[in-house]
Scaffold this active site. Sequence first.
Site, PDB file in Angstrom:
ATOM      1  N   ASP A  79      -2.074  12.691  22.583  1.00 38.16           N
ATOM      2  CA  ASP A  79      -0.814  12.508  21.861  1.00 38.16           C
ATOM      3  C   ASP A  79      -0.879  13.161  20.487  1.00 38.16           C
ATOM      4  O   ASP A  79       0.154  13.428  19.871  1.00 38.16           O
ATOM      5  CB  ASP A  79      -0.512  11.019  21.694  1.00 38.16           C
ATOM      6  CG  ASP A  79       0.153  10.424  22.923  1.00 38.16           C
ATOM      7  OD1 ASP A  79       0.247  11.135  23.946  1.00 38.16           O
ATOM      8  OD2 ASP A  79       0.576   9.254  22.872  1.00 38.16           O
ATOM      9  N   ASP A 120       0.827  -1.209   0.000  1.00 38.80           N
ATOM     10  CA  ASP A 120       0.000   0.000   0.000  1.00 38.80           C
ATOM     11  C   ASP A 120       0.861   1.260   0.000  1.00 38.80           C
ATOM     12  O   ASP A 120       0.475   2.288  -0.569  1.00 38.80           O
ATOM     13  CB  ASP A 120      -0.923   0.008   1.221  1.00 38.80           C
ATOM     14  CG  ASP A 120      -2.144  -0.887   1.029  1.00 38.80           C
ATOM     15  OD1 ASP A 120      -2.291  -1.467  -0.058  1.00 38.80           O
ATOM     16  OD2 ASP A 120      -2.945  -0.997   1.977  1.00 38.80           O
TER      17      ASP A 120
END
Length: 285
Positions: free
Chosen positions: A172, A77
């Site tokens: 985060d 991919d």
Amino acid sequence: MRIAVVTKYDQQHQPLHAQVKALILQLAKSHDLFFAPQTPVALFEALGWDAEKAASRTSAVRLLATKVDVLVSIGGDGTMLGAAREVVSFGIPLIGVNQGRLGFITDIALDDQAYHKIESMLKGMRIEEERSLLYVQGQTALNDIAIHRPGSKMLELELSIDNRFAYRCRADGLLISTPTGSTAYNLASGGSIVAPCAKVFTLTPILPQSLANRPLIVEDSSILEVKIVANDAVVLADGLDIMRLSPGVSLTITKNKDSSKFWHPEKDYNYLETLRTKLGWHRQD
């Protein structure tokens, strides 16, 4: 037909994969082939091309897009993502052959049927699909834009959608994903799987401090603005580091004006079957 062939980026000086060789030799019998710079040197030898001919048929992917009718990506991919970003503004369709492991967007297996499936698509027996991309400050992303903390300190950021304040969160980071990217980092971060044809983006907080900050799905026409409130941030487009942001800086993310065009085998492509196979939904516990 004129075909650009893009192979895995780490294999230029590796032994030539037998099935890659067989596929390209078959395509070369009836089509005019061009290649990206990372093409294994041994492949030109297998084609019987001298150095001059190989050089004349090799150029950067963006330049290849001006010479060909379709691009065939042979790899994982990541190879397909890189090619898609390079040619999106040229409207070149992409065919993905999976030489990787998981392969959500490279849906043709690298086996003895790969050539026949590609040929059938070139003759018109195909499903044509458009995939949305994200745009941020001159950069595009087919999977996602990730705004992430570069160190140990948690980010504090604010999100506005179409000039309307949505929320402030400590996390985060924040992940903005296309439907194509919904099965990548987004899925690992707890975001929803989205059908490729859906006209939406998914906004997924990455390890938020509060459980109240949940993934949010918005129309892909939305204008997204992310402001860094506290601590520095790094911005990644499809996993590539593209910029750093300091507190007080805002970033605007929108849908890219051009879409990627994917071709799939008419008889074999089934997105739900891909999910069942790749995610193991067919297994019985």
